[in-house]
Design an enzyme around this catalytic site. Structure first.
Site, short mmCIF file in Angstrom:
data_model
loop_
_atom_site.label_atom_id
_atom_site.label_comp_id
_atom_site.label_asym_id
_atom_site.label_seq_id
_atom_site.Cartn_x
_atom_site.Cartn_y
_atom_site.Cartn_z
N CYS A 157 24.49 47.94 27.57
CA CYS A 157 25.85 48.38 27.89
C CYS A 157 26.50 49.08 26.70
O CYS A 157 26.80 48.46 25.67
CB CYS A 157 26.68 47.18 28.32
N TRP A 180 24.86 37.90 55.63
CA TRP A 180 24.20 39.20 55.82
C TRP A 180 23.04 39.39 54.83
O TRP A 180 22.32 40.37 54.91
CB TRP A 180 25.19 40.35 55.72
N ARG A 181 22.89 38.44 53.90
CA ARG A 181 21.74 38.54 52.99
C ARG A 181 20.53 37.80 53.57
O ARG A 181 19.48 37.76 52.94
CB ARG A 181 22.09 37.95 51.63
N ASP A 220 29.50 52.06 45.33
CA ASP A 220 30.82 51.63 45.80
C ASP A 220 31.69 51.40 44.56
O ASP A 220 31.28 51.70 43.43
CB ASP A 220 30.70 50.38 46.69
N CYS A 242 31.11 39.41 29.92
CA CYS A 242 29.99 40.08 29.24
C CYS A 242 29.00 39.09 28.64
O CYS A 242 27.81 39.39 28.54
CB CYS A 242 30.53 41.03 28.17
N TYR A 297 27.67 55.98 51.54
CA TYR A 297 27.52 54.62 51.02
C TYR A 297 26.82 53.72 52.05
O TYR A 297 25.84 53.04 51.76
CB TYR A 297 28.91 54.03 50.64
N CYS A 323 30.89 41.81 36.08
CA CYS A 323 31.53 42.99 35.48
C CYS A 323 32.85 43.24 36.20
O CYS A 323 33.05 44.25 36.87
CB CYS A 323 30.59 44.19 35.57
N GLN A 368 36.68 46.68 53.37
CA GLN A 368 38.12 46.46 53.30
C GLN A 368 38.51 45.03 52.93
O GLN A 368 39.67 44.75 52.70
CB GLN A 368 38.78 46.82 54.64
N THR A 369 37.53 44.11 52.89
CA THR A 369 37.87 42.70 52.74
C THR A 369 36.85 42.02 51.82
O THR A 369 35.68 42.41 51.80
CB THR A 369 37.85 42.02 54.14
N GLY A 382 42.19 44.15 60.34
CA GLY A 382 42.97 45.38 60.08
C GLY A 382 42.10 46.62 60.17
O GLY A 382 40.91 46.54 60.52
N GLU A 435 28.55 45.75 56.19
CA GLU A 435 29.00 46.77 55.23
C GLU A 435 30.35 47.34 55.64
O GLU A 435 31.20 47.59 54.78
CB GLU A 435 27.96 47.90 55.11
FE1 SF4 Z 1 29.95 44.98 32.47
FE2 SF4 Z 1 28.83 45.86 30.24
FE3 SF4 Z 1 30.17 43.56 30.22
FE4 SF4 Z 1 27.86 43.75 31.50
S1 SF4 Z 1 28.20 43.92 29.31
S2 SF4 Z 1 29.73 42.75 32.25
S3 SF4 Z 1 27.93 45.84 32.27
S4 SF4 Z 1 31.00 45.58 30.62
#
Ligand code: SF4
Length: 333
Positions: free
Chosen positions: A202, A20-21, A132, A193, A114, A186, A38-39, A77, A33
């Site tokens: 962050c 879909w991209r 989302d 991170c 959404y 994330c 759900q999956t 489903g 979407e």
């Molecule tokens: Fe998520 Fe912050 Fe870690 Fe990036 S640095 S993965 S935004 S928690």
């Protein structure tokens, strides 16, 4: 725009190649979407391809029989989504085609905020941020915000934050990049991170609170209450009582007696069971046959004609249905 630049640069290098991209067709984006709600993405791919092979256009979906659509959806489903897709496709076709802007999409019954933001931004470049579960998690951590993500005020505030971060020149890629960051870096547990393109922005990382976010408060536990209703019949009539007109709840409605209201009642066999929820209480009802020598004070014998016309409470209806009594009169709940 430094945030958007870092994020988009990372997305272009690391995004997963998903079918879909490779399209800007609003119909195809819409289908993806809805399936992705759900999956997981990898599991959606074969269903997405099969579905679009069978219904390549919104017109094809609108003209299909419901059974065909359900068959193509089979395995995913949540079949109400497939039914709603077909109905919404019919609305789109009768309106002359897929709407191009967010507000017009929101007018369609099957398209929520959404999905409308995702289609508007990805297919048409509309400046609408998506929110989302993945994006909520990213924002809660970026902002070091411990508000309950289940609360509508939090969703509204996070939508405004996402909208403020959005790159209006590349809204589709930006939205997909936010979702991709949540889905691949994330992560809910053990976020990566060290690999994150926006780690410098962050706040949760700086404060050491990443693992505690986002916060989702559990709903108060439901209390389970077991109760017995007694079905007492005599000459085709039913013993019942009416709630007083000043009762706090269901005033004026008719009820079946519970065991405690009838001293000396003779309880017979179990006729059925049903569940009924009132706010935080889950009632588990058992319906038993019973007998009393005469109607106690405050109770009345109701015939078929009465049951047709009086306001009968939902629990009384459910009890009669569970016991298989008065079919045709108590089917509608
Ligand atoms: Fe998520 Fe912050 Fe870690 Fe990036 S640095 S993965 S935004 S928690």
């Amino acid at each position: 725009m430094k945030f958007a630049q870092s994020l988009l640069g990372w997305y272009l290098r690391h995004r997963r190649d998903l079918p879909w991209r490779r399209t800007r067709d609003p119909y195809r984006i819409w289908i993806s979407e809805v399936m992705l709600q759900q999956t997981r993405a990898q599991a959606v791919i074969p269903y997405y391809e099969k579905f679009l092979e069978r219904f390549p256009t919104v017109e094809a979906l609108a003209g299909a029989a419901e059974q065909e659509v359900l068959a193509a959806w089979s395995g995913l489903g949540y079949y109400s989504r497939a039914r709603n897709l077909r109905k919404t496709a019919q609305e789109i076709v009768s309106a002359g085609g897929f709407p191009r802007d967010y507000e017009a999409m929101r007018e369609l019954p099957g398209i929520g905020p959404y999905t409308a933001a995702a289609i508007a931004s990805i297919a048409f470049g509309g400046p609408h941020a998506v929110l989302d579960g993945n994006v909520m998690r990213v924002i809660a951590r970026l902002e070091n915000d411990s508000s309950d993500i289940g609360a509508s005020q939090t969703r509204e505030r996070f939508t405004r934050i996402a909208q403020g971060l959005l790159d209006p020149k590349q809204p589709g890629d930006f939205n997909q990049a936010m979702m991709e960051l949540g889905a691949t870096v994330c992560l809910p547990r053990a976020p990566q991170c060290l690999l994150c393109p926006v780690a410098r922005e962050c706040r949760a990382l700086a404060e050491g609170t990443v693992e505690q976010l986002p916060v989702k408060l559990r709903k108060a536990a439901q209390e389970r209450i077991e109760q017995t209703l007694v079905l007492i019949e005599q000459d085709g009539r039913l013993l019942a009582w009416q709630r007083p007109s000043d009762a706090g709840r269901m005033a004026g409605f008719w009820e079946l007696p519970d065991g405690g209201q009838l001293p000396g009642v003779l309880l017979g066999k179990t006729l059925g069971h049903f569940r009924h929820t009132i706010t935080r209480h889950l009632y588990l009802f058992t319906v038993r046959a019973g007998a009393v020598p005469r109607a106690p004070r405050g109770f009345f014998w109701l015939g078929r004609a009465d049951i047709r016309t009086i306001p009968l409470s939902t629990t009384a209806r459910k009890a009669l249905r569970a016991a298989g009594r008065f079919p045709g009169l108590v089917d509608k709940l």
